[in-house]
Design an enzyme around this catalytic site. Sequence first.
Site, PDB file in Angstrom:
ATOM      1  N   LYS A 158       2.813  33.442  15.010  1.00 48.02           N
ATOM      2  CA  LYS A 158       4.171  32.811  15.464  1.00 48.02           C
ATOM      3  C   LYS A 158       4.128  32.055  16.982  1.00 48.02           C
ATOM      4  CE  LYS A 158       7.103  35.374  12.051  1.00 48.02           C
ATOM      5  NZ  LYS A 158       8.031  36.383  11.973  1.00 48.02           N
ATOM      6  N   ARG A 184       2.969  42.172   8.490  1.00 48.24           N
ATOM      7  CA  ARG A 184       2.971  41.266   7.691  1.00 48.24           C
ATOM      8  C   ARG A 184       1.811  40.111   8.281  1.00 48.24           C
ATOM      9  NH1 ARG A 184       5.644  36.269   7.191  1.00 48.24           N
ATOM     10  NH2 ARG A 184       6.275  35.805   4.905  1.00 48.24           N
TER      11      ARG A 184
HETATM   12  N1  HH2 Z   1       8.385  36.068   9.059  1.00 42.93           N
HETATM   13  C1  HH2 Z   1       8.428  35.056   8.401  1.00 42.93           C
HETATM   14  C2  HH2 Z   1       8.947  35.041   6.845  1.00 42.93           C
HETATM   15  N2  HH2 Z   1       9.314  36.207   6.380  1.00 42.93           N
HETATM   16  N3  HH2 Z   1       9.595  38.539   6.528  1.00 42.93           N
HETATM   17  C3  HH2 Z   1       9.556  39.904   7.481  1.00 42.93           C
HETATM   18  N4  HH2 Z   1      10.231  40.707   6.602  1.00 42.93           N
HETATM   19  N5  HH2 Z   1       9.354  39.658   8.604  1.00 42.93           N
HETATM   20  C4  HH2 Z   1       8.966  38.558   9.211  1.00 42.93           C
HETATM   21  O1  HH2 Z   1       8.497  38.573  10.338  1.00 42.93           O
HETATM   22  C5  HH2 Z   1       8.848  37.290   8.277  1.00 42.93           C
HETATM   23  C6  HH2 Z   1       9.342  37.332   7.310  1.00 42.93           C
HETATM   24  C7  HH2 Z   1       7.997  33.723   8.886  1.00 42.93           C
HETATM   25  O2  HH2 Z   1       6.616  33.506   8.703  1.00 42.93           O
HETATM   26  P1  HH2 Z   1       5.979  32.568   7.385  1.00 42.93           P
HETATM   27  O3  HH2 Z   1       6.189  32.971   6.094  1.00 42.93           O
HETATM   28  O4  HH2 Z   1       4.364  32.543   7.842  1.00 42.93           O
HETATM   29  O5  HH2 Z   1       6.519  31.039   7.681  1.00 42.93           O
HETATM   30  P2  HH2 Z   1       7.566  30.508   7.129  1.00 42.93           P
HETATM   31  O6  HH2 Z   1       9.085  31.057   7.128  1.00 42.93           O
HETATM   32  O7  HH2 Z   1       7.438  29.005   7.758  1.00 42.93           O
HETATM   33  O8  HH2 Z   1       7.443  30.106   5.667  1.00 42.93           O
END
Ligand code: HH2
Length: 263
Positions: free
Chosen positions: A205, A239
């Site tokens: 992040k 995660r």
């Molecule tokens: N972060 C993201 C998405 N979902 N869910 C939880 N519970 N906690 C988190 O910190 C979290 C989440 C963002 O990360 P990512 O899925 O890699 O990216 P994007 O939202 O661009 O798909």
Amino acid sequence: MGILNATPDSFSDGGAHLDAAAAVAHARAMARAGAAIVDVGGESTRPGAVPVPAHVEIARVAPVLAALAGEPGAAPVSIDTRHAAVARVALDAGAVLVNDVSAGADPDMLPLVAERGVGLCLMHMQGEPATMQDDPRYGDVVAEVTSFLEARMEAAVGAGVAEEAIVLDPGIGFGKTVDHNVALLAGLQRIVALGRPVLVGVSRKGFIGALTGRDVDDRLAGSIGAGLAAVERGAAVLRVHDVPETVDALAAFTAITGVGDGR
Ligand code: HH2
């Protein structure tokens, strides 16, 4: 928890797992490397992202969920969605946990989770992804996030969700400055004290980039450092994008500290 984004625009792996075969191969690799659960998402919630209608999300995740359901020995699946309609499709396909970054904002979400008797991750977010990083403000970020999660947990239990099914998440990067994220991780015990397992998502992040000066593709070491700090403060689930490296780091960390279960 290994991340599987079936999105064209996620901040670090957008477009990488759009076809079901590539997604299944990645899920299988994460499970082999030690992921206890694979989190499938069809909407990017990165800062600045525009919302995706439920039918688009379903079109993205359904083929992946169907392929994973037919996979012998695949890791259990969670569905990363704010839409009850998407969660319903995923639960029909065998998902065991709903990971809702809006903590049950869709009025149909908490009743659905209650009815199906599955797990529920409630996450804190200030504002909406499109604008949440514009100027996030808190008086006491740890106190405010903790009381929000406590209130959403009460709402979920009130809707019939079993307390034992709930996981809590401070929502690192969701309407938070670098200082807010650091304060939340440093003060994670306050959320742990609510009595439910705490999930933390720091992987690759922006705040890791701010702390290390690294671009998104070069944040593995910083992500692992932050993840271990979270486990040391009581996080039960990380995660992550990089499962093998995180599993190794946890094995060494737990062997020495006795904190965590080493995977
Ligand atoms: N972060 C993201 C998405 N979902 N869910 C939880 N519970 N906690 C988190 O910190 C979290 C989440 C963002 O990360 P990512 O899925 O890699 O990216 P994007 O939202 O661009 O798909």
